[in-house]
Design a protein around this motif. Sequence first.
Motif, PDB file in Angstrom:
ATOM      1  N   GLN A 170      56.114 100.389 -16.776  1.00 39.46           N
ATOM      2  CA  GLN A 170      56.281  99.066 -17.353  1.00 39.46           C
ATOM      3  C   GLN A 170      57.428  98.330 -16.672  1.00 39.46           C
ATOM      4  O   GLN A 170      58.384  98.934 -16.216  1.00 39.46           O
ATOM      5  N   VAL A 171      57.289  97.020 -16.603  1.00 36.97           N
ATOM      6  CA  VAL A 171      58.310  96.151 -16.024  1.00 36.97           C
ATOM      7  C   VAL A 171      58.622  95.060 -17.031  1.00 36.97           C
ATOM      8  O   VAL A 171      57.715  94.515 -17.675  1.00 36.97           O
ATOM      9  N   GLN A 172      59.894  94.751 -17.159  1.00 32.07           N
ATOM     10  CA  GLN A 172      60.313  93.642 -18.006  1.00 32.07           C
ATOM     11  C   GLN A 172      60.952  92.578 -17.117  1.00 32.07           C
ATOM     12  O   GLN A 172      61.772  92.888 -16.255  1.00 32.07           O
ATOM     13  N   LEU A 173      60.566  91.334 -17.362  1.00 34.88           N
ATOM     14  CA  LEU A 173      61.102  90.196 -16.621  1.00 34.88           C
ATOM     15  C   LEU A 173      61.731  89.226 -17.611  1.00 34.88           C
ATOM     16  O   LEU A 173      61.069  88.805 -18.563  1.00 34.88           O
ATOM     17  N   VAL A 174      62.978  88.867 -17.374  1.00 37.45           N
ATOM     18  CA  VAL A 174      63.678  87.961 -18.276  1.00 37.45           C
ATOM     19  C   VAL A 174      64.222  86.783 -17.472  1.00 37.45           C
ATOM     20  O   VAL A 174      65.065  86.961 -16.595  1.00 37.45           O
ATOM     21  N   GLU A 175      63.715  85.594 -17.800  1.00 38.72           N
ATOM     22  CA  GLU A 175      64.165  84.389 -17.114  1.00 38.72           C
ATOM     23  C   GLU A 175      65.346  83.761 -17.836  1.00 38.72           C
ATOM     24  O   GLU A 175      65.508  83.915 -19.047  1.00 38.72           O
ATOM     25  N   SER A 176      66.129  83.018 -17.078  1.00 39.51           N
ATOM     26  CA  SER A 176      67.227  82.240 -17.646  1.00 39.51           C
ATOM     27  C   SER A 176      67.532  81.099 -16.691  1.00 39.51           C
ATOM     28  O   SER A 176      67.078  81.092 -15.545  1.00 39.51           O
ATOM     29  N   GLY A 177      68.304  80.130 -17.203  1.00 35.30           N
ATOM     30  CA  GLY A 177      68.762  79.044 -16.348  1.00 35.30           C
ATOM     31  C   GLY A 177      68.066  77.722 -16.548  1.00 35.30           C
ATOM     32  O   GLY A 177      68.434  76.723 -15.914  1.00 35.30           O
ATOM     33  N   GLY A 178      67.068  77.689 -17.409  1.00 34.23           N
ATOM     34  CA  GLY A 178      66.399  76.424 -17.648  1.00 34.23           C
ATOM     35  C   GLY A 178      67.277  75.468 -18.434  1.00 34.23           C
ATOM     36  O   GLY A 178      68.357  75.834 -18.900  1.00 34.23           O
ATOM     37  N   GLY A 179      66.792  74.230 -18.567  1.00 35.49           N
ATOM     38  CA  GLY A 179      67.552  73.254 -19.334  1.00 35.49           C
ATOM     39  C   GLY A 179      67.100  71.845 -19.051  1.00 35.49           C
ATOM     40  O   GLY A 179      66.037  71.619 -18.473  1.00 35.49           O
ATOM     41  N   LEU A 180      67.921  70.910 -19.486  1.00 32.23           N
ATOM     42  CA  LEU A 180      67.656  69.485 -19.309  1.00 32.23           C
ATOM     43  C   LEU A 180      68.530  68.956 -18.188  1.00 32.23           C
ATOM     44  O   LEU A 180      69.744  69.201 -18.165  1.00 32.23           O
ATOM     45  N   VAL A 181      67.914  68.236 -17.253  1.00 28.35           N
ATOM     46  CA  VAL A 181      68.648  67.694 -16.115  1.00 28.35           C
ATOM     47  C   VAL A 181      68.076  66.341 -15.755  1.00 28.35           C
ATOM     48  O   VAL A 181      66.887  66.078 -15.983  1.00 28.35           O
ATOM     49  N   GLN A 182      68.904  65.476 -15.233  1.00 27.60           N
ATOM     50  CA  GLN A 182      68.432  64.171 -14.790  1.00 27.60           C
ATOM     51  C   GLN A 182      67.707  64.290 -13.456  1.00 27.60           C
ATOM     52  O   GLN A 182      67.984  65.196 -12.661  1.00 27.60           O
ATOM     53  N   ALA A 183      66.825  63.376 -13.213  1.00 28.81           N
ATOM     54  CA  ALA A 183      66.123  63.338 -11.933  1.00 28.81           C
ATOM     55  C   ALA A 183      67.146  63.255 -10.805  1.00 28.81           C
ATOM     56  O   ALA A 183      68.141  62.539 -10.902  1.00 28.81           O
ATOM     57  N   GLY A 184      66.877  64.039  -9.763  1.00 32.74           N
ATOM     58  CA  GLY A 184      67.815  64.114  -8.649  1.00 32.74           C
ATOM     59  C   GLY A 184      68.799  65.259  -8.762  1.00 32.74           C
ATOM     60  O   GLY A 184      69.488  65.589  -7.785  1.00 32.74           O
ATOM     61  N   GLY A 185      68.867  65.853  -9.941  1.00 30.34           N
ATOM     62  CA  GLY A 185      69.798  66.945 -10.174  1.00 30.34           C
ATOM     63  C   GLY A 185      69.254  68.286  -9.713  1.00 30.34           C
ATOM     64  O   GLY A 185      68.180  68.371  -9.096  1.00 30.34           O
ATOM     65  N   SER A 186      70.008  69.327 -10.038  1.00 31.21           N
ATOM     66  CA  SER A 186      69.663  70.686  -9.599  1.00 31.21           C
ATOM     67  C   SER A 186      69.761  71.667 -10.759  1.00 31.21           C
ATOM     68  O   SER A 186      70.533  71.455 -11.708  1.00 31.21           O
ATOM     69  N   LEU A 187      68.990  72.727 -10.652  1.00 33.90           N
ATOM     70  CA  LEU A 187      69.065  73.863 -11.563  1.00 33.90           C
ATOM     71  C   LEU A 187      68.798  75.121 -10.765  1.00 33.90           C
ATOM     72  O   LEU A 187      68.091  75.075  -9.746  1.00 33.90           O
ATOM     73  N   ARG A 188      69.333  76.237 -11.238  1.00 37.55           N
ATOM     74  CA  ARG A 188      68.996  77.524 -10.646  1.00 37.55           C
ATOM     75  C   ARG A 188      68.470  78.446 -11.734  1.00 37.55           C
ATOM     76  O   ARG A 188      69.159  78.722 -12.718  1.00 37.55           O
ATOM     77  N   LEU A 189      67.239  78.896 -11.542  1.00 37.72           N
ATOM     78  CA  LEU A 189      66.626  79.840 -12.465  1.00 37.72           C
ATOM     79  C   LEU A 189      66.859  81.261 -11.959  1.00 37.72           C
ATOM     80  O   LEU A 189      66.896  81.502 -10.752  1.00 37.72           O
ATOM     81  N   SER A 190      66.982  82.172 -12.909  1.00 36.97           N
ATOM     82  CA  SER A 190      67.126  83.593 -12.590  1.00 36.97           C
ATOM     83  C   SER A 190      66.043  84.381 -13.295  1.00 36.97           C
ATOM     84  O   SER A 190      65.633  84.043 -14.402  1.00 36.97           O
ATOM     85  N   CYS A 191      65.602  85.443 -12.642  1.00 34.09           N
ATOM     86  CA  CYS A 191      64.630  86.364 -13.233  1.00 34.09           C
ATOM     87  C   CYS A 191      65.155  87.774 -13.033  1.00 34.09           C
ATOM     88  O   CYS A 191      65.157  88.285 -11.905  1.00 34.09           O
ATOM     89  N   ALA A 192      65.604  88.390 -14.106  1.00 37.58           N
ATOM     90  CA  ALA A 192      66.115  89.756 -14.041  1.00 37.58           C
ATOM     91  C   ALA A 192      64.989  90.733 -14.341  1.00 37.58           C
ATOM     92  O   ALA A 192      64.329  90.623 -15.377  1.00 37.58           O
TER      93      ALA A 192
END
Length: 116
Positions: free
Chosen positions: A1-23
Amino acid sequence: QVQLVESGGGLVQAGGSLRLSCAASGRTFSINSWGWYREAPGKQRELVAVENTGNRIVYADSVRGRFTISRDNAKSTMYLQMNSLKFEDTGVYYCHMIVLARNEYWGQGTQVTVSS
């Protein structure tokens, strides 16, 4: 079995940046594919970016040049750096992995909302 947990989402204005992580945890050997999909309201889930066997990386045309996928093997974590975000990038982003060429796993998803 494998577990995947995402994080890093959110609200951002157009033109902005985000970094998502998957552990990833569990039996993460013989990884054939590891990457990101997204699902926008009223639309089907679609590929965003994926790293396949042999470090072959594939990007959706809509994100190429703006998004970058990378991984830290020591941390068993995959990242999705998203720059120059657009309203149409809004959706739930899912981490996805295929191991042993047959076992498929999904994370629970993380919401990304881009305000115009």
